[in-house]
Design an enzyme around this catalytic site. Sequence first.
Site, PDB file in Angstrom:
ATOM      1  N   SER A  93      -2.982   0.871  10.547  1.00  0.00           N
ATOM      2  CA  SER A  93      -1.821   0.539   9.718  1.00  0.00           C
ATOM      3  C   SER A  93      -2.090   0.808   8.244  1.00  0.00           C
ATOM      4  O   SER A  93      -1.246   1.372   7.548  1.00  0.00           O
ATOM      5  CB  SER A  93      -1.390  -0.909   9.923  1.00  0.00           C
ATOM      6  OG  SER A  93      -2.405  -1.796   9.530  1.00  0.00           O
TER       7      SER A  93
ATOM      8  N   GLU B 276       5.111   0.149   6.948  1.00  0.00           N
ATOM      9  CA  GLU B 276       5.546  -0.515   8.179  1.00  0.00           C
ATOM     10  C   GLU B 276       7.057  -0.429   8.353  1.00  0.00           C
ATOM     11  O   GLU B 276       7.566  -0.512   9.472  1.00  0.00           O
ATOM     12  CB  GLU B 276       5.071  -1.982   8.194  1.00  0.00           C
ATOM     13  CG  GLU B 276       5.280  -2.657   9.554  1.00  0.00           C
ATOM     14  CD  GLU B 276       4.708  -4.063   9.630  1.00  0.00           C
ATOM     15  OE1 GLU B 276       3.848  -4.419   8.790  1.00  0.00           O
ATOM     16  OE2 GLU B 276       5.112  -4.812  10.539  1.00  0.00           O
TER      17      GLU B 276
ATOM     18  N   HIS C  40       2.895  -9.748  15.089  1.00  0.00           N
ATOM     19  CA  HIS C  40       2.003  -9.202  14.071  1.00  0.00           C
ATOM     20  C   HIS C  40       2.533  -7.971  13.346  1.00  0.00           C
ATOM     21  O   HIS C  40       2.314  -7.806  12.143  1.00  0.00           O
ATOM     22  CB  HIS C  40       0.672  -8.855  14.750  1.00  0.00           C
ATOM     23  CG  HIS C  40      -0.363  -8.307  13.834  1.00  0.00           C
ATOM     24  ND1 HIS C  40      -0.813  -9.011  12.727  1.00  0.00           N
ATOM     25  CD2 HIS C  40      -1.043  -7.124  13.819  1.00  0.00           C
ATOM     26  CE1 HIS C  40      -1.739  -8.278  12.095  1.00  0.00           C
ATOM     27  NE2 HIS C  40      -1.878  -7.133  12.730  1.00  0.00           N
TER      28      HIS C  40
ATOM     29  N   ARG D 177       0.463   0.026  18.138  1.00  0.00           N
ATOM     30  CA  ARG D 177      -0.406   0.540  17.079  1.00  0.00           C
ATOM     31  C   ARG D 177      -1.855   0.164  17.342  1.00  0.00           C
ATOM     32  O   ARG D 177      -2.148  -0.965  17.728  1.00  0.00           O
ATOM     33  CB  ARG D 177       0.032  -0.024  15.726  1.00  0.00           C
ATOM     34  CG  ARG D 177      -0.879   0.377  14.583  1.00  0.00           C
ATOM     35  CD  ARG D 177      -0.369  -0.105  13.252  1.00  0.00           C
ATOM     36  NE  ARG D 177      -0.373  -1.543  13.088  1.00  0.00           N
ATOM     37  CZ  ARG D 177      -1.467  -2.289  12.908  1.00  0.00           C
ATOM     38  NH1 ARG D 177      -2.664  -1.729  12.891  1.00  0.00           N
ATOM     39  NH2 ARG D 177      -1.375  -3.595  12.741  1.00  0.00           N
TER      40      ARG D 177
ATOM     41  N   ARG E  93      -4.393  -3.798  21.595  1.00  0.00           N
ATOM     42  CA  ARG E  93      -3.867  -5.149  21.389  1.00  0.00           C
ATOM     43  C   ARG E  93      -2.847  -5.574  22.434  1.00  0.00           C
ATOM     44  O   ARG E  93      -2.837  -6.730  22.865  1.00  0.00           O
ATOM     45  CB  ARG E  93      -3.242  -5.228  20.000  1.00  0.00           C
ATOM     46  CG  ARG E  93      -4.306  -5.148  18.942  1.00  0.00           C
ATOM     47  CD  ARG E  93      -3.720  -5.036  17.566  1.00  0.00           C
ATOM     48  NE  ARG E  93      -4.827  -4.967  16.601  1.00  0.00           N
ATOM     49  CZ  ARG E  93      -4.650  -4.751  15.309  1.00  0.00           C
ATOM     50  NH1 ARG E  93      -3.440  -4.572  14.814  1.00  0.00           N
ATOM     51  NH2 ARG E  93      -5.689  -4.712  14.503  1.00  0.00           N
TER      52      ARG E  93
ATOM     53  N   LEU F  96       0.808  -1.213   0.000  1.00  0.00           N
ATOM     54  CA  LEU F  96       0.000   0.000   0.000  1.00  0.00           C
ATOM     55  C   LEU F  96       0.852   1.280   0.000  1.00  0.00           C
ATOM     56  O   LEU F  96       0.608   2.196  -0.782  1.00  0.00           O
ATOM     57  CB  LEU F  96      -0.892  -0.031   1.238  1.00  0.00           C
ATOM     58  CG  LEU F  96      -2.235   0.631   1.117  1.00  0.00           C
ATOM     59  CD1 LEU F  96      -3.006   0.100  -0.070  1.00  0.00           C
ATOM     60  CD2 LEU F  96      -3.023   0.372   2.395  1.00  0.00           C
ATOM     61  N   ALA F  97       1.862   1.338   0.870  1.00  0.00           N
ATOM     62  CA  ALA F  97       2.678   2.555   0.971  1.00  0.00           C
ATOM     63  C   ALA F  97       3.458   2.789  -0.319  1.00  0.00           C
ATOM     64  O   ALA F  97       3.496   3.903  -0.848  1.00  0.00           O
ATOM     65  CB  ALA F  97       3.636   2.446   2.166  1.00  0.00           C
ATOM     66  N   GLY F  98       4.074   1.735  -0.829  1.00  0.00           N
ATOM     67  CA  GLY F  98       4.881   1.867  -2.040  1.00  0.00           C
ATOM     68  C   GLY F  98       4.037   2.301  -3.223  1.00  0.00           C
ATOM     69  O   GLY F  98       4.403   3.223  -3.964  1.00  0.00           O
TER      70      GLY F  98
END
Lengths: 592, 249
Positions: free
Chosen positions: A406, A391, A353, A401, A286, A14-16
């Site tokens: 994320s 990430e 995770h 987080r 979490r 997603l980020a790339g």
Amino acid sequence: MAARPKTIVVGGGLAGLMAVIKIAEAGIPVQIFSFVPVKRSHSVCAQGGINASVNTKGEGDSPQIHFYETVKGGDFLANQPLAKGMCEAAPGIVYLLDRMGVPFNRTPEGLLDFRGFGGTLYSRTAFAGATTGQQLLYALDEQVRKYEAEELVEKYEYWEFLSIVKDSEGACRGIAAQDLRTMEIRVFPADAVCLATGGNGVIYGKSTLSMVCTGSAASAVYQQGAIHANGEFIQVHPTAIPGEDKHRLMSESARAEGGRMWVPRDGKPWYFLEEKYPRYKNLVPRDIATREIYHVCRVLKLGVDGKDMVYLDLSHIPAETLNRKLGGILEIYEKFVGDDPRKVPMKVFPSIHYSMGGLWIDYEADGSGNIVAGSPRNHQTNIPGLFAAGEVDYEYHGANRLGANSLLSCFYGGMLAGPAMVSYAKGLERSCDAVPASVFEAERKRQEEACGRISALSGTENPFVLHQELGEVMTDNVAVVRYNDKLQAADNAILAFMDRWKCIDIHDASTWANQAVSFTRQLWNMLELARVITLGALRRDESRGSHYKPDFPERNDGAWLKTTLATWTPSGPEFRYAPVDISLLKPEARKY
Amino acid sequence: MAKNTIELKIKRQDGPNVAARWEEFSIPYKPNTNIISALMEVRRHPYTVQGQKTTPPVWDANCLEEVCGACSMIINGKVRQACSALIDHLEQPIALEPMTKFPLVRDLVVDRRRMFDALKRMHAWIPIDGTYNLGPGPRVDPNMQAGAYSLARCMTCGCCLEVCPQVTPTSKFIGAAAISQVRLFNMHPTGKMHARERLEALMGEGGLQDCGNAQNCVHACPKEIPLTESIAAMGRETTAYVLKRLFGG
């Protein structure tokens, strides 16, 4: 400066992909390198959703509350301007994804639907069934394919990033990469490079992560001088299905939709989270849920059938609702376990995770803590011209987080990194084309020699066995509950693995699609990073977010409200500490 | 009967232009495991049943949750994802082979580039004006969302191409996956505005008319995507489009 800068993005999650889209949208060509076809990147595994305070349910939610909960969820270790920028941008991001065609779940009126998630009492999470990450990634993959058809984007899939090329001033001027079919090593000049290579959970052997998430690329640039920050903060997700090959995530959204956690006690269900946290119930952050499950199983010995296992129960919810909102994860449980979670409670246990830590990156904020759009400092590492997003960077989440943040931070990070790369490249006095060819040739040769040394390894050790042992050491000693003597022992074990690595038997002389060579290279990089995680944890004598030491059970802001910075040296990581930007929200006790 | 071992037969091939061979492995049995964990075990202990040390088998895999599409291979004669193929449900010895409709890379790895190229040719995206803040997207009927979501789960795994008699290593047919994606984008309120481009592409070489209606695709799809419905729907849409073009709609 050349009229058209050259840019490279490594990693097609997603980020790339978002960075790629931003660069291509500015009319600048971009090459993207990925270990797997980008559509198969790890972002597909994100299930529950993406946070945005759109406030469609009349609850009075706002980006300011989202920001506060993100910082509090991260136990006040996040630099606040970036977290604020992310939360403010979130509604626009979800709208944009919607315009790109993501099939988000809808309300009866046809509006975006939102659900609750961990660490909040608001309905803030947009979702597409329970495969939101997959749907978001596909939307970006499709947009990138459009630019590919226009020849602005050039994809190099099945290529492994090996290193950056540094010029005589230490700036990043391109990358070295290997074609995983022909095994050819080439160098690619660029004015700006972004690593968007994801997390490093594979260091722990079995985790919820995909097989490519070894952290190898991040480790490679760390060994070339990039600072690695907050490595010791590793999120352990409370609910996963333990497996032989990996642990499969059972999304937090299961609890957001009403799932209840319990174990049998005195012949009756004991809803241990609901009892202890009457406000947030099963939706505590979490790190807290995970520690409670450990307590129930390991200290109270109340795990299901006496094992490391608790129930996650959906069986009281109508099947139609479950199918519509959680179909994707129910299918995973059915296919991999064989039971129907609509009828029987699922058996789950925490799993490694997510890495909150990662490559150190910069940002530019104005006097009011607003991120300066288009600043070349945004998402740039300490190596000029090298950026990081997703990430793989250390920002946004502090010490823990929140769920559904994320996908948001990946998207927002890419949105900042792309324009920052363009600004940086345009501001360069000398383009990468002016860098002497010998600089590139030297890096290519260095990588070829390194690869040759790996191919020639002919000892007795099996790299895949070594990796399994590394995973066991990390999972046993550097996960949920941490003790200094065990952390020290883990580091000693990693050093021993490093010696054994030199005695590996590659046993595959092929110069075509040689996975053993590639994996062995990544294994070394995992070992280097494992030390950063372990020694960072050893030094931090407090408990904060995911980092928990029973011998130091309290958060200690006086001594430890600071960012861990690790720099590579031949004898191991060297640590320094930097202040955290807490200019917008004052740290307070973290209570749920 | 309690089993103590898992018997595997892996079709090995070092590269595209060399002969294939079968290698047999016997590994310790564990309950509730899948083909991927068996392959991992072979990699950790790369000895054939004859006791010969061999190279670690090469395969494609990533998410191991059946959402990435990487690990498709032929398992006991049936194409499927290796991650969701559970040992306890398979007859032994378990035979693993690479897919046959795509160029072989090595062992169980093939090159599925043709599938991504087909998506490019079909304009499989929603054209947007830009990534800046332009407010909310169009309102969407929840029923239409449910339909779109079922199509959008296609992970380009290649199972539908592998079982299609019309797809051969040399044929140009794009296969059911790409056809179904055209349907997905043509049903979206914004995508609809550019339906023509996709329909034109779909009527071009290797497009819809190459479908032989064998209907194998829909049975092979691990995500239960209604592929034959998509093919039928696109048949109707292209026919309507042609008529409209002929008589000027």
